[in-house]
Design a protein around this motif. Structure first.
Motif, short mmCIF file in Angstrom:
data_model
loop_
_atom_site.label_atom_id
_atom_site.label_comp_id
_atom_site.label_asym_id
_atom_site.label_seq_id
_atom_site.Cartn_x
_atom_site.Cartn_y
_atom_site.Cartn_z
N CYS A 139 -20.18 83.63 -22.52
CA CYS A 139 -19.92 82.92 -23.53
C CYS A 139 -20.63 83.75 -24.79
N ARG A 140 -19.82 83.82 -25.90
CA ARG A 140 -20.06 84.66 -27.08
C ARG A 140 -19.67 83.60 -28.30
N ALA A 141 -20.49 83.56 -29.31
CA ALA A 141 -20.16 82.71 -30.41
C ALA A 141 -19.42 83.76 -31.39
N LEU A 142 -18.34 82.74 -32.06
CA LEU A 142 -17.54 83.60 -33.02
C LEU A 142 -17.75 83.22 -34.50
N CYS A 143 -18.01 81.96 -34.84
CA CYS A 143 -18.20 81.59 -36.06
C CYS A 143 -18.50 79.85 -36.06
N THR A 144 -19.00 79.43 -37.27
CA THR A 144 -19.08 78.13 -37.38
C THR A 144 -18.44 77.75 -38.67
N GLU A 159 -19.34 69.06 -18.09
CA GLU A 159 -18.52 68.13 -18.41
C GLU A 159 -19.38 67.89 -19.86
N ASN A 160 -18.86 68.47 -21.06
CA ASN A 160 -19.49 68.49 -22.05
C ASN A 160 -19.02 67.33 -22.92
N SER A 161 -19.61 66.93 -24.07
CA SER A 161 -18.93 65.97 -25.01
C SER A 161 -17.81 66.82 -25.70
N HIS A 162 -16.96 65.88 -26.31
CA HIS A 162 -15.73 66.60 -26.98
C HIS A 162 -15.89 66.58 -28.64
N LEU A 163 -15.68 67.51 -29.12
CA LEU A 163 -15.72 67.57 -30.67
C LEU A 163 -14.55 66.84 -31.49
N GLU A 164 -14.63 65.79 -31.88
CA GLU A 164 -13.69 64.96 -32.65
C GLU A 164 -13.56 65.47 -34.00
N LEU A 165 -12.25 65.67 -34.39
CA LEU A 165 -11.76 65.97 -35.53
C LEU A 165 -11.74 64.85 -36.51
N ASP A 182 -15.53 62.99 -51.60
CA ASP A 182 -16.85 63.17 -51.61
C ASP A 182 -17.80 64.39 -51.34
N GLY A 183 -16.80 65.34 -51.15
CA GLY A 183 -17.31 66.64 -50.67
C GLY A 183 -17.95 66.69 -49.47
N ALA A 184 -17.60 65.78 -48.40
CA ALA A 184 -18.33 65.75 -47.15
C ALA A 184 -17.46 66.84 -46.29
N LYS A 185 -18.20 67.64 -45.25
CA LYS A 185 -17.67 68.75 -44.61
C LYS A 185 -18.01 68.42 -43.05
N LEU A 186 -17.19 69.02 -42.13
CA LEU A 186 -17.38 69.03 -40.76
C LEU A 186 -17.66 70.27 -40.27
N GLU A 187 -18.78 70.52 -39.39
CA GLU A 187 -18.91 72.04 -38.83
C GLU A 187 -18.23 71.86 -37.71
N ILE A 188 -17.46 73.03 -37.42
CA ILE A 188 -17.07 73.49 -36.06
C ILE A 188 -17.35 74.70 -35.77
N PRO A 189 -18.23 74.75 -34.57
CA PRO A 189 -18.56 75.94 -33.92
C PRO A 189 -17.61 76.50 -32.77
#
Length: 710
Positions: free
Chosen positions: A112-117, A235-241, A269-276
């Motif tokens: 595993c290697r992280a690319l960005c968030t 079995e990880n939880s999924h990331l909802e958009l 309202d300027g809310a953000k969602l972080e996607i790793p």
């Protein structure tokens, strides 16, 4: 008649042999790239596309993917985000290939290697949800192979590939019944390799024979300090958009209304969602796949449908064979019948003399003997002979009378010969394996080059036909030939490009490409058309006609209903369409429905196309002969329209395919579909119309030359 039919059967044997050899033949690439152990392998990102829309987008234009950092990886002289040079075909198909930050090293696995968030806004989330809903898939490239999603057959006996991988997936919540969208943010990359052939393999180098991507949606839980999931395969939880609505601001905004926006709706309202984003890399040896056969897994469905292709060929041969027998009968009643000296011409001259000259007294006195002699001659003439006497031979003095709008016919025929040369060249190069999926965009690029070069043929045939029709201003005809079809095509593409530009889609042609196309048209093709027209008009002699045209046009009797107006034209178009429509299923599927697939069975397509051209010629001969037997000498435009009439049915088939097979949504996508379908049908109609006209012209010159000799 049996020897004739046997000869017809043997005539198709070489083509059937060609199909059996080349229907699955292709050149997988022009050079084998071999890699040493621990050598970096560049991963390129291209675009996203969907079967539900005609709009494509560059991968790095998406606001929710990791943007390029510009860093150099391995031995690449370019940093990530560098645009790779593209040929014309790649640009026209919407490719936007760029280098990426994914690091691949030959035979080195990465758990595993992280690319960005990446932080995304509500508007970006909304667009991402819409792209997932439309079924968009992403296309990456490694060693000229597209990233593939791997599947197995139901009996698990075979494996096959589908190009690209999905951006995410849609699910329905059982609690509230609403749609939930999950984005793929972890990619398991599997590179399949084997020992390189030849000397490179002896040196320990390897080649890539497979590139698979398995996307997965993984939530925020159970991640290490670098952002990687602790167990990627668990079995990880999924990331909802999805960004939860700000209830306080919503209540304030909608205080005077009972309506409150639900999930996924905008709230500025300027809310953000972080996607790793993370990825894994695995190298697996695959000794069962040769480098020369590494594309075969993309073509499994086309191999399975080979029986359908053979049925299409048998259907086409049956139709063409029946029409061929009819043409042979017509040929026997015209050319060979005159060669046997049936006396039809003498009888026709006798009829004309009797109509133009009143009988004298001496003739009246001898009338009884003459009548008995003529009755005896008529008694020996069959009904078919009398039909010929009263039909096509009566219009010999009007058969080459100039048609209306003859100044437009020559440029259209010239453009048709140009397209015929392009189609023949593309099919031959495809059957030879030169044009293949590894030559990305090669079909369009080579086709455009052939079209520009074929301006010589366009100018020559247009100029010579223009001279034959008695034209005087050959330079005007040259300009019309060089600008009519290319100019109208460019105008249509430019107008469509405005709509695509407004959608910020990579399907839109860059302005520089449009300028380059105009330059090729005006600076290369137009001079070639001029040179060809000069040879066709100035240096070449006009085609000679065997009969002279009278000064007074002959009155045309009332025509049967099937020859009146557009009735006969539309009806005759059904026969060539019946030859073509089975193969159209595969062509349409790869063009419109399965954009991730590759059409390569050009051997079948070449045979069907050849039979189609023969069928168009046969139908035009039969229709022209029936028209002349009805004493209608307006065959010039009629033969052109008869040859191209099947384009009407092809366009009707496009409408049916849109309504019942496709799931295209949106005004722009529908506009692109119908506009490009109309353009393709116009090209097809122009090509087959030219074939029909040239066939009818040669047929008429031949039969009236035989009459003159008799």
């Amino acid at each position: 008649m049996k020897p004739i039919i046997s000869g017809q059967s043997w005539r198709w044997f070489p083509w059937l042999l060609l199909v059996s050899i080349c229907h699955s033949f292709y050149i997988p690439g022009y050079s084998v790239i071999s890699y040493e152990d621990k050598e970096p392998i560049p991963l390129l990102v291209n675009k996203i596309f969907s079967d539900h829309t005609q709009l494509q987008y560059a991968y790095f234009d998406l606001p929710f993917v990791c943007p390029p950092t510009g860093q150099k990886h391995g031995n690449s002289p370019f940093g990530s985000g560098h645009s790779v040079s593209l040929n014309l075909g790649e640009i026209l198909r919407g490719d936007r290939i760029m280098t990426s930050d994914y690091e691949l090293v030959m035979k080195q696995d990465v758990g595993c290697r992280a690319l960005c968030t990446r932080e995304v806004s509500r508007a970006d989330v909304k667009w991402g949800r819409q792209l997932i809903k439309d079924g968009y898939v992403a296309e990456w490239i490694v060693d000229n192979l597209p990233a593939a999603t791997s599947f197995v057959t139901v009996d698990r006996s075979r494996k096959y590939y589908s190009s690209g991988f999905k951006l995410g997936y849609q699910d329905f919540s059982p609690s509230d019944g609403q749609s939930r969208f999950y984005i793929h943010n972890h990619f398991t990359i599997v590179i399949r390799w084997r020992k390189a052939p030849g000397k490179a393999g002896d040196e320990g180098k390897s080649v890539i024979v497979g590139f698979e991507v398995y996307p997965k949606s993984i939530g925020y839980e159970n991640r290490d300090e670098e952002g990687c999931p602790i167990d990627v395969h668990a079995e990880n939880s999924h990331l909802e958009l999805f960004i939860a609505p700000n209830n306080s601001k919503l209540e304030e905004l909608y205080s005077d209304s009972s309506y409150i926006p639900q999930r996924g709706e905008d709230a500025n309202d300027g809310a953000k969602l972080e996607i790793p984003y993370t990825y894994s890399v695995y190298f697996r040896e695959e000794s069962s796949i040769e480098w020369s056969n590494r594309w075969d897994l993309f073509f499994t469905d086309q191999v399975d449908s080979s029986m359908t292709h053979w049925l299409a060929i048998i259907n086409s041969l049956t139709i063409s064979g029946v029409l061929g027998v009819t043409v042979i009968v017509i040929w026997g009643r015209t050319v060979h019948g005159n060669a046997k000296g049936r006396g039809d011409t003498t009888l026709e001259e006798g009829k004309n003399k009797s109509r133009s000259k009143s009988p004298s007294k001496e003739d009246t006195e001898r009338g009884e003997g003459l009548l008995s002699q003529k009755d005896d001659e008529a008694h020996h003439l069959s009904d078919e002979d009398l039909e010929d006497v009263a039909g096509w031979k009566l219009v010999h003095a009007d058969i080459f009378r100039l048609p209306a709008h003859s100044g437009l016919l020559a440029p259209l025929v010239g453009s048709g010969t140009q397209l015929l040369f392009v189609a023949a060249g593309l099919l031959i190069l495809s059957c030879l394996g030169v044009l293949n999926p590894s030559f990305r965009g090669g079909f369009v690029t080579v086709g455009f080059g052939l079209f520009v070069f074929a301006g010589l043929f366009s100018g020559y045939f247009s100029g010579r036909l223009y001279k034959t029709l008695g034209g005087q201003n050959w330079r005007k005809n040259t300009i019309l030939t060089a600008s009519l079809f290319p100019g109208l095509t460019f105008c249509l593409i430019f107008v469509l490009n405005l709509f695509v530009w407004a959608q910020a889609s990579s399907t839109a042609l860059p302005f520089g490409t449009l300028v380059g196309l105009v330059a090729l048209w005006l600076l290369v093709q137009v001079p070639l058309v001029y040179i060809g027209s000069w040879f066709g008009y100035v240096r070449a002699e006009p085609w000679q006609h065997p009969t002279k045209t009278s000064s007074i046009p002959r009155q045309i009797p009332r025509q049967p209903w099937y020859l009146r107006g557009v009735n006969g034209i539309i009806l005759t178009g059904l026969v060539p369409f019946a030859v073509l429509f089975i193969e159209l299923l595969f062509v349409f599927k790869n063009l419109w429905q399965d954009k991730s697939g590759y059409y390569y069975v050009f051997g079948f397509l070449s045979v069907v196309s050849t039979i189609l051209i023969v069928t168009v010629s046969e139908v035009t001969i039969i229709a022209t002969y029936n028209q002349l037997c009805a004493e209608n000498y307006h065959w010039w435009w009629q033969s052109f329209l008869t040859g191209g009439s099947s384009a009407f049915w092809v366009f009707a088939y496009c409408i049916w395919y849109y309504m019942f097979k496709l799931h295209i949504s949106g005004f722009v996508s529908s506009l692109l579909f119908f506009s490009y379908s109309f353009l393709a049908c116009a090209v097809y109609g122009l090509l087959t119309g030219t074939v029909g006209f040239l066939t009818a012209y040669a047929f008429i010159r031949r039969i009236y030359s035989a009459v003159k000799k008799d």
